[in-house]
Design an enzyme around this catalytic site. Structure first.
Site, PDB file in Angstrom:
ATOM      1  N   GLN A 121       6.027  46.338  -7.640  1.00  0.00           N
ATOM      2  CA  GLN A 121       6.365  47.627  -8.354  1.00  0.00           C
ATOM      3  C   GLN A 121       5.566  47.126  -9.297  1.00  0.00           C
ATOM      4  O   GLN A 121       5.642  46.904 -10.154  1.00  0.00           O
ATOM      5  CB  GLN A 121       7.598  48.151  -8.401  1.00  0.00           C
ATOM      6  CG  GLN A 121       7.719  49.514  -9.314  1.00  0.00           C
ATOM      7  CD  GLN A 121       7.070  50.353  -8.096  1.00  0.00           C
ATOM      8  OE1 GLN A 121       7.552  50.380  -6.950  1.00  0.00           O
ATOM      9  NE2 GLN A 121       6.023  51.438  -9.111  1.00  0.00           N
ATOM     10  N   ASP A 125       0.757  47.645   0.026  1.00  0.00           N
ATOM     11  CA  ASP A 125      -0.030  48.451  -1.361  1.00  0.00           C
ATOM     12  C   ASP A 125      -1.318  48.638  -1.124  1.00  0.00           C
ATOM     13  O   ASP A 125      -1.690  49.304  -2.174  1.00  0.00           O
ATOM     14  CB  ASP A 125       0.801  48.164  -2.565  1.00  0.00           C
ATOM     15  CG  ASP A 125       2.220  49.148  -3.110  1.00  0.00           C
ATOM     16  OD1 ASP A 125       1.493  50.350  -2.047  1.00  0.00           O
ATOM     17  OD2 ASP A 125       2.515  48.408  -4.035  1.00  0.00           O
ATOM     18  N   LYS A 127      12.023  54.517  -2.277  1.00  0.00           N
ATOM     19  CA  LYS A 127      10.977  53.435  -1.452  1.00  0.00           C
ATOM     20  C   LYS A 127      12.456  52.890  -0.728  1.00  0.00           C
ATOM     21  O   LYS A 127      12.034  53.397   0.763  1.00  0.00           O
ATOM     22  CB  LYS A 127      10.239  53.239  -1.763  1.00  0.00           C
ATOM     23  CG  LYS A 127       8.567  53.726  -2.155  1.00  0.00           C
ATOM     24  CD  LYS A 127       7.793  52.777  -3.456  1.00  0.00           C
ATOM     25  CE  LYS A 127       7.197  53.128  -3.950  1.00  0.00           C
ATOM     26  NZ  LYS A 127       6.255  52.004  -5.394  1.00  0.00           N
TER      27      LYS A 127
END
Ligand code: NAP
Length: 311
Positions: free
Chosen positions: A97, A120, A53
């Protein structure tokens, strides 16, 4: 019938080049979109995901920060960090994460993220936006699936869609996105009865279960579009012989690489029976990071775009 392969890498390249133009425009207005990725503990898969990422941010010229913390980090410490990132002007997107260590209250941490920076799309505010049809940030993998369907001209209005899997990350948001595009959607899960017969009614069948090659020929209506979200790693020849009708090539790959990636759909059956399908690897997977970049740019445009336009 040999199914059309929906090439995720090609679609990813298209999205990234469109995004480059948007980033140039933002930069010309004095805004460099920024992403902060928070990694807690030493889960090897998470380390690879975060590295990829951050690398993608760098390749697009975005500002990126990687914050690595030990597995002993407490919920309170994470909440404090999220608060700092919420107030950090250069950070448009905050990525926590997952999974976080079991000792951490994951939901509390996700809910502490400013919804405007929730790239997200996991904050209840953004989930509520999705449910009520308002603009918000949408989880990356489901957003990627929708891009594959849209850019491959798969007809959604009026189609029967069956989504197998009901996670907050994939199944549920994807079902809502399909509904938004006027598909008739059924969500299936581990308690669903007669799953194969249900799946066989679908014009669009999505497998997001985390069960290698669970979806076989009897699940697929001839000509259906099959989207395989699953990512499973096979490491033994025995598994490969059990799953594949013709195991020669997969066995060669296993020998060369030590592992084989396989989705939730039996790929030979999909090729034979579906009208179109996403391969694993090279289908849905490449879109997830691309959509994270899209969300970061959107978050920057919404949060700082108005001001940038005035500069
Ligand atoms: P998850 O949280 O474990 O959810 C799996 C879902 O599948 C659950 O709703 C579960 O039902 C259902 N399920 C499991 N076994 C089933 C069965 N035998 N029959 C019917 N339903 C079944 O997983 P996830 O996070 O949604 O991820 C799903 C898969 O997608 C995984 O392989 C993951 O690695 C992959 N993934 C890929 C990407 C990508 O970038 N391509 C991104 C995210 C995830 P219950 O709710 O009843 O337990």
């Amino acid at each position: 019938m040999t199914a059309r392969i929906l090439d995720g890498n090609k679609i990813r390249t298209e999205i990234m080049s469109e995004l480059e133009a948007e980033i140039r425009a933002l930069k010309a207005a004095g805004v460099t979109p920024g992403l902060a990725a928070v990694l807690v503990g030493d889960n090897p898969a998470s380390q690879i995901y975060v590295r990829n990422k951050v690398k993608t941010c760098q390749s697009l010229g975005l500002h990126s920060e990687k914050i690595e913390l030990p597995a002993s980090t407490t919920t309170q410490e994470l909440l404090k960090l999220v608060d700092q990132l919420n107030r950090h002007e250069e950070v448009d997107g905050i990525l926590i994460q997952l999974p976080l260590p079991p000792s951490v209250d994951t939901q509390a941490v996700l809910e502490a993220v400013n919804p405007a920076k929730d790239v997200d799309g996991l904050h209840p505010f953004n989930m509520g936006c999705l449910l009520s049809g308002r603009a918000g940030l949408v989880p990356c993998t489901p957003a990627g699936v929708m891009e594959i369907l849209r850019r491959s001209q798969i007809e959604l209005a009026g189609a029967q869609a069956v989504v197998i899997g009901r996670s907050n990350l994939v199944g549920k948001p994807l079902a809502l996105l399909l509904l938004r595009e006027h598909a008739t959607v059924t969500i299936a899960h581990s308690k669903t009865r007669q799953l194969a017969a249900l799946a066989r009614q679908a014009n669009i069948l999505v497998a997001a279960m985390g069960r290698p090659a669970w979806v076989t020929a009897e699940f697929i209506k001839p000509g259906a579009t099959v989207i395989d979200v699953g990512i499973n790693r096979l490491t033994t020849a025995e598994e490969i012989r059990r799953i594949y009708h013709d195991p020669a090539e997969p066995l060669q790959q296993l020998e060369a690489k030590g592992a084989l990636l396989l989705g939730d759909v039996q790929p030979e059956d999909a090729r034979e029976k579906a009208g179109a399908f996403t391969p694993v690897p090279g289908g849905v997977g490449p879109l997830t990071i691309a959509m994270l970049m899209v969300n970061t740019v959107r978050a920057a445009q919404r949060r700082r775009g108005a001001r940038a336009a005035r500069l």
